[in-house]
Design a protein around this motif. Structure first.
Motif, PDB file in Angstrom:
ATOM      1  N   ALA A  52       0.774  -1.129  -0.012  1.00  0.00           N
ATOM      2  CA  ALA A  52       0.057  -0.062   0.082  1.00  0.00           C
ATOM      3  C   ALA A  52       1.118   1.218  -0.055  1.00  0.00           C
ATOM      4  O   ALA A  52       1.931   1.343   0.824  1.00  0.00           O
ATOM      5  CB  ALA A  52      -0.906   0.051   1.152  1.00  0.00           C
ATOM      6  N   VAL A  53       0.495   2.183  -0.724  1.00  0.00           N
ATOM      7  CA  VAL A  53       1.250   3.521  -1.003  1.00  0.00           C
ATOM      8  C   VAL A  53       0.488   4.536  -0.771  1.00  0.00           C
ATOM      9  O   VAL A  53      -0.953   4.512  -1.736  1.00  0.00           O
ATOM     10  CB  VAL A  53       2.019   3.414  -2.426  1.00  0.00           C
ATOM     11  CG1 VAL A  53       2.809   4.880  -2.399  1.00  0.00           C
ATOM     12  CG2 VAL A  53       3.092   2.298  -2.326  1.00  0.00           C
ATOM     13  N   THR A  54       0.641   5.466  -0.203  1.00  0.00           N
ATOM     14  CA  THR A  54      -0.443   6.684   0.009  1.00  0.00           C
ATOM     15  C   THR A  54       0.362   7.960  -0.435  1.00  0.00           C
ATOM     16  O   THR A  54       1.396   8.316  -0.076  1.00  0.00           O
ATOM     17  CB  THR A  54      -0.901   7.006   1.578  1.00  0.00           C
ATOM     18  OG1 THR A  54      -1.597   5.959   1.880  1.00  0.00           O
ATOM     19  CG2 THR A  54      -1.978   8.341   1.507  1.00  0.00           C
ATOM     20  N   ILE A  55      -0.281   8.730  -1.380  1.00  0.00           N
ATOM     21  CA  ILE A  55       0.094   9.790  -1.773  1.00  0.00           C
ATOM     22  C   ILE A  55      -1.063  10.889  -1.772  1.00  0.00           C
ATOM     23  O   ILE A  55      -2.071  10.826  -2.288  1.00  0.00           O
ATOM     24  CB  ILE A  55       0.684   9.935  -3.335  1.00  0.00           C
ATOM     25  CG1 ILE A  55       1.885   8.736  -3.582  1.00  0.00           C
ATOM     26  CG2 ILE A  55       1.133  11.218  -3.958  1.00  0.00           C
ATOM     27  CD1 ILE A  55       2.252   8.141  -4.962  1.00  0.00           C
ATOM     28  N   SER A  56      -0.597  11.859  -0.781  1.00  0.00           N
ATOM     29  CA  SER A  56      -1.729  12.850  -0.611  1.00  0.00           C
ATOM     30  C   SER A  56      -3.169  12.259   0.041  1.00  0.00           C
ATOM     31  O   SER A  56      -3.137  11.450   0.814  1.00  0.00           O
ATOM     32  CB  SER A  56      -2.097  14.003  -1.881  1.00  0.00           C
ATOM     33  OG  SER A  56      -0.904  14.562  -2.342  1.00  0.00           O
TER      34      SER A  56
END
Length: 149
Positions: free
Chosen positions: A103-107
């Motif tokens: 999982a990757v969160t950007i903004s």
């Protein structure tokens, strides 16, 4: 998976590599900044991730969704051959061993990287034009999907 993503695949992979401490965001002014789109002249040791041709694997018979793997190229640059080669090896290890259903969160957007499949090892493409800096590239395809926007 097919469909328009809020962020480019290179941008998403960059965040995954930063989370694994293989590099830093350029704004952090840390070691091994990872750029997307273009790489500035400084510092000598830097990483660039760009998009390349991907692979369409067909269409899901139930949903009709196109199964697409996005193409990326990771370029590693350093003033010494051994430094660039070692960093490329570290990135390969992260791709092969650590990035799987990640999982990757950007903004406000969240992505799941199902996997990254390298299509090459670390390829030495020689010295950067006009400098003595060494460049290695790693080519791969990425299976990812945006889970929230």
């Amino acid at each position: 998976m097919s469909g328009q993503l809020t962020h480019s695949p290179g941008y998403v992979v960059r965040k995954a590599l930063v989370d694994l401490t293989d590099g830093t965001l350029p704004s952090a002014s840390g070691a091994w900044p990872i750029h997307t789109a273009n790489m500035p002249n400084k510092p000598d040791s830097a990483i660039l991730i760009t998009e390349t041709a991907g692979k369409i694997s067909g269409r899901d018979h139930n949903s009709g969704t196109i199964q697409e793997h996005q193409g990326i190229q990771i370029m590693v640059r350093a003033s010494r051959f051994s430094t660039a080669y070692t960093k490329a090896g570290q990135i390969i290890q992260s791709i092969d061993e650590d990035i799987l259903r990640t999982a990757v969160t950007i903004s406000s957007s969240t992505y799941e990287i199902q996997s990254i499949t390298r299509t090459t090892g670390a390829l030495n493409i020689g010295k950067e034009e006009g400098t003595k800096r060494q460049i290695f590239t790693i080519n791969a395809i990425v299976s990812l999907r945006e889970t929230t926007t």
